[in-house]
Design an enzyme around this catalytic site. Structure first.
Site, short mmCIF file in Angstrom:
data_model
loop_
_atom_site.label_atom_id
_atom_site.label_comp_id
_atom_site.label_asym_id
_atom_site.label_seq_id
_atom_site.Cartn_x
_atom_site.Cartn_y
_atom_site.Cartn_z
N GLU A 35 48.26 -3.01 -5.76
CA GLU A 35 49.01 -2.02 -4.99
C GLU A 35 49.67 -2.77 -3.83
OE1 GLU A 35 46.75 1.22 -3.29
OE2 GLU A 35 48.55 2.07 -2.38
N ARG A 262 33.38 -6.45 -8.30
CA ARG A 262 34.20 -6.98 -7.20
C ARG A 262 33.54 -8.22 -6.65
NH1 ARG A 262 37.70 -3.03 -5.54
NH2 ARG A 262 38.59 -4.02 -3.74
N LYS A 272 42.15 -4.81 1.67
CA LYS A 272 43.45 -4.83 2.33
C LYS A 272 43.47 -3.92 3.54
CE LYS A 272 45.71 -4.90 -2.02
NZ LYS A 272 45.86 -3.59 -2.60
P1 ATP Z 1 41.71 -3.46 -1.61
O1 ATP Z 1 40.58 -2.56 -1.28
O2 ATP Z 1 41.60 -4.79 -1.00
O3 ATP Z 1 43.05 -2.83 -1.40
P2 ATP Z 1 42.09 -2.83 -4.32
O4 ATP Z 1 41.16 -2.94 -5.48
O5 ATP Z 1 42.45 -1.48 -3.85
O6 ATP Z 1 41.52 -3.72 -3.18
P3 ATP Z 1 44.43 -3.51 -5.76
O7 ATP Z 1 45.72 -3.98 -5.22
O8 ATP Z 1 44.37 -2.17 -6.34
O9 ATP Z 1 43.39 -3.66 -4.59
O10 ATP Z 1 43.82 -4.59 -6.76
C1 ATP Z 1 44.49 -5.21 -7.81
C2 ATP Z 1 43.47 -5.72 -8.79
O11 ATP Z 1 42.58 -6.65 -8.16
C3 ATP Z 1 42.60 -4.59 -9.30
O12 ATP Z 1 42.42 -4.74 -10.69
C4 ATP Z 1 41.31 -4.75 -8.56
O13 ATP Z 1 40.25 -4.25 -9.30
C5 ATP Z 1 41.25 -6.27 -8.34
N1 ATP Z 1 40.45 -6.59 -7.15
C6 ATP Z 1 40.64 -6.14 -5.90
N2 ATP Z 1 39.70 -6.59 -5.07
C7 ATP Z 1 38.88 -7.38 -5.80
C8 ATP Z 1 37.70 -8.14 -5.52
N3 ATP Z 1 37.18 -8.18 -4.30
N4 ATP Z 1 37.13 -8.81 -6.54
C9 ATP Z 1 37.66 -8.79 -7.77
N5 ATP Z 1 38.75 -8.09 -8.10
C10 ATP Z 1 39.37 -7.39 -7.14
MG MG Z 2 43.58 0.06 -3.66
#
Ligand code: ATP
Ligand code: MG
Length: 561
Positions: A35, A262, A272
C-alpha cells in the site's frame, strides 16, 4: 543472488504440491502488493525477497501491485519510493499494476452481486453496525436494511457512485452470514463513500472498495497463482475465497491465499504507520534517516542490497511471529562490507603526536593496501609527515602489559608506515594529554624489506597526517529505541522508548584519498568500522554515516550491564 537453499520452506512446498497436482510452471505468477502509504521497511524486504525470489526460482512473473484503495493515506511520493527500493534491492517486476486500475471492473462485479441478491446498501451509522456485529461466540444481528430490494440497492449504489451522498451515510455490504463463526463473514463492507481525490484516479471516484473486496479480485484479474500475505490475514482467507467464488470462471487460474509470519526486528518498529509518526514528530529527519528500519534508511546508512537479501534469506519464512535481533542484520552488512569495502584510515577522536626526529618539511607517500582480502583491489598512497593524529584511546602514559597500543617508553607500528616510540607527553592545565612526542625508526618502513621493517611489535595503529587530513562530519548512530520491542507494551506507547542519544555528530580526520569519495561510497575505517558517504555531502563538506562497527559491541555492552 545468494546460493540456492537445499531445503524448501513451507510456501515452496505448497507450490511444489500444486505442480505435482497439475499446475503448469508457466501458470505460476506472484505479486508483491504494497500500500503506498509510507516507505518500505525491513519487514517488507522479507515479503519482497520471498515473492521475487520465487519468481526467479520458477521463472515466473512477479507483479508490483500498489494496493491503493485509501486515498486519505496514499501518495505518489510513496509509489515512487517503493519502486526505487524494490529496484535497488535488485528485483525486477513483470508489470506495474494498481488496484485502482480495476475500479471499473470491481464496480461492475459489485453491481452483479447486488443483482444476485448477494450485496446490499446499509444506511446505518457505523456505531449501529458495530452493535450488531455480535461476538466470536454470539451471532450478530441483521441490519434492518438487509432485505432492501435489488432495485433500491442498485439505485442507491449508483447514487453513491454519482456523489449524491455524504461520507458515512451508506455502505455496500456483502450479504453472507451474520451468524458465521468467522466475524469477518458477517456481512463485510465492500464499499464506502470517501470524498477524497485519489493520487491516480483523481476525483473520478467518491466510493472506494475495501481491502478484502479488492485484493482477491485483483489477484484474479492478474491471474496470480499464489497470493502470499502475512498471518493477520489468515482469518480473511475465507472471505477471500467467498469473493472469488462470486466471479470465478472455470478454466481460469484461481488464486490461492497462504499466510506467513510477519518479521519483527528488535529495537525498532516495522509498521509504516508508526514510522510515519517518527517522521511527523521529527524524531528522525526523514523516511530515509539512517536510523530508520526503512529500505531507504538502511541504504543511506550504508547497507548493501546483498546484505539485506542475505539477511532475509537467513531468517527465511516462518509460520509463527518472533523477534529477530537487529545484530543479525548488522552481522550481514558487516560480512558483506568486509568483502567489498576498501580500507582507509580515519581518526575520529584525535590526539596529536609529533615525531621529533622526522625532518620538519619532509613528507612521503606510503603504499597502502586497499583490501587485504582482495588483491585485485590494489594499492593507494597515503601521506606521512612529522605531525600525525592517532586515536586518543590508543595512547596511555602508563598501562599494563596487555595494553598493546602506545604507552610511554613503548613501541607500536603505524599502519603502512614506521615503528614509533613514545618518549614524552604534554598536558593542558586540566591534566588532559594534548600531545605525545615520539621518535620513529627510519629503517622500519613497512614493505621496505629491511630487517627493521620485519621487526615485530605488538600493536599497529591507524593514523592520519595532520597537514594532509581531510576534515569530515561523521554521524554516529545508536539504536533508535532503548527497548527491544517498543511497540509491544500494553501500558506504554512505543514513542516513550525513543533513544534520545541515537545520533552523535563529530568531526573526523581522514586520509586525503577520500576527497574523491562519492555519495553512497562505502569504506572501512580501519580498526573502527564501516562508513558511507551521506547525500548531505557538498563540495565544501563531506559527511559520513557510520554503518556498523567492526565488532558487535552492543552484545558486549548488554551482557556486561
Ligand atoms: P505496515 O503495517 O507497515 O503498513 P502492511 O502489511 O500494512 O505493513 P503493506 O504495504 O500492505 O504493508 O505490505 C505489503 C506486503 O508486505 C504484504 O504482503 C505484507 O503482508 C508484507 N509485509 C508487511 N510487513 C511485513 C513484515 N513485517 N514481515 C513480512 N512481511 C510483511
Ligand atoms: Mg497496510
Amino acid at each position: 543472488m545468494s546460493e540456492e537453499r537445499v531445503s524448501l520452506n513451507f510456501l515452496e512446498h505448497i507450490i511444489e504440491e500444486d505442480l505435482e497436482k497439475g499446475y503448469q510452471k508457466a501458470q505460476l505468477r506472484f505479486r508483491f502488493p504494497p500500500e503506498p502509504n509510507g516507505y518500505l521497511h525491513i519487514g517488507h524486504a522479507s515479503s519482497i525477497c520471498l515473492n521475487f525470489g520465487l519468481g526467479l526460482k520458477y521463472g515466473a512473473p512477479v507483479n508490483l501491485r500498489f494496493d491503493d484503495t485509501n486515498p486519505a493515506k496514499e501518495e505518489q511520493e510513496f509509489v515512487d519510493a517503493i519502486k526505487r527500493d524494490v529496484e535497488w534491492l535488485g528485483y525486477q517486476w513483470d508489470t506495474e499494476r494498481y488496484a485502482s486500475d480495476y475500479f471499473d471492473q470491481l464496480y461492475d462485479w459489485a453491481v452483479l452481486l447486488i443483482e444476485q441478491g448477494k450485496a446490499y446498501i446499509d444506511s446505518q451509522s457505523s456505531e449501529d453496525m458495530a452493535k450488531q456485529k455480535g461476538t466470536p461466540t454470539e451471532a450478530g444481528s441483521e441490519s434492518p436494511f438487509r432485505n432492501r430490494s435489488v432495485e433500491e440497492n442498485l439505485a442507491l449504489f449508483e447514487g453513491m457512485k454519482a456523489g449524491k451522498f455524504e461520507e458515512g451515510t451508506h455502505v455496500l455490504r456483502a450479504k453472507i452470514d451474520m451468524a458465521s463463526s468467522n466475524m469477518l463473514m458477517r456481512d463485510p463492507i465492500m464499499y464506502r463513500i470517501l470524498h477524497k481525490a485519489h493520487h491516480r484516479t483523481n476525483t473520478d471516484w467518491c466510493i472506494y472498495p475495501m481491502y478484502d473486496w479488492t485484493h482477491g479480485e485483483s489477484d484474479y484479474i492478474e491471474q496470480v497463482s499464489h497470493s502470499f500475505c502475512t498471518l493477520e490475514f489468515a482469518m480473511h482467507r475465507e472471505l477471500y475465497n467467498w469473493f472469488l467464488d462470486q466471479v470465478y470462471e472455470e478454466g481460469n487460474m484461481r488464486p490461492k491465499q497462504r499466510e506467513f509470519a510477519r518479521r519483527n526486528l528488535s529495537h525498532t518498529v516495522v509498521s509504516k504507520r508508526k514510522l510515519l509518526q517518527l517522521v511527523e514528530g521529527n524524531v528522525v529527519s526523514s523516511w530515509d534517516d539512517p536510523r530508520m528500519p526503512t529500505i531507504s534508511g538502511l541504504r543511506r546508512r550504508g547497507y548493501t542490497p546483498e546484505s539485506i537479501r542475505n539477511f532475509a534469506d537467513t531468517i527465511g519464512i516462518a509460520k509463527r511471529e518472533n523477534l529477530i535481533d537487529v545484530s543479525l542484520l548488522e552481522f550481514h552488512v558487516r560480512d558483506h562490507l568486509n568483502k567489498v569495502a576498501p580500507r582507509v584510515m580515519g581518526v575520529l577522536n584525535p590526539l596529536k603526536i609529533v615525531l621529533t626526529n622526522y625532518p620538519e618539511e619532509q613528507e612521503e607517500w606510503l603504499d597502502a593496501e586497499n583490501n587485504p582480502g582482495d588483491e585485485a583491489a590494489g594499492f593507494r598512497k597515503v601521506p606521512f609527515s612529522r605531525e600525525l593524529y592517532i586515536e586518543k584511546e590508543d595512547f596511555k602514559e602508563e598501562a599494563n602489559r596487555k595494553f598493546f597500543r602506545l604507552k610511554l617508553g613503548g613501541e607500536v607500528r603505524l599502519k603502512n608506515g614506521y615503528i614509533i616510540k613514545a618518549e614524552s607527553c604534554t598536558k593542558d592545565t586540566n591534566g588532559n594529554i594534548i600531545e605525545v612526542q615520539c621518535t620513529y625508526d627510519p629503517k622500519s618502513k613497512s614493505g621496505s624489506g629491511s630487517e627493521e621493517s620485519l621487526r615485530k611489535v605488538k600493536g599497529t595503529l591507524h593514523w592520519v597526517s595532520i597537514k594532509h587530513a581531510l576534515e569530515a562530519e561523521i554521524r554516529l548512530y545508536d539504536r533508535l529505541f532503548t527497548d527491544e520491542s517498543p511497540d509491544t507494551h500494553k501500558d506504554k506507547d512505543f514513542m516513550e522508548f525513543v533513544n534520545p542519544d541515537s545520533l552523535e555528530v563529530i568531526t573526523g580526520y581522514l586520509e586525503p584519498s577520500l576527497k574523491n569519495a562519492r555519495i553512497e561510497d562505502r569504506v572501512q575505517f580501519q580498526r573502527i568500522g564501516y562508513f558511507c558517504v551521506d547525500p548531505d555531502t557538498t563540495s565544501e563538506k563531506i559527511v559520513f554515516n557510520k554503518t556498523v562497527g567492526l565488532r558487535d559491541t552492543w552484545a558486549k555492552i548488554t551482557q556486561s550491564s
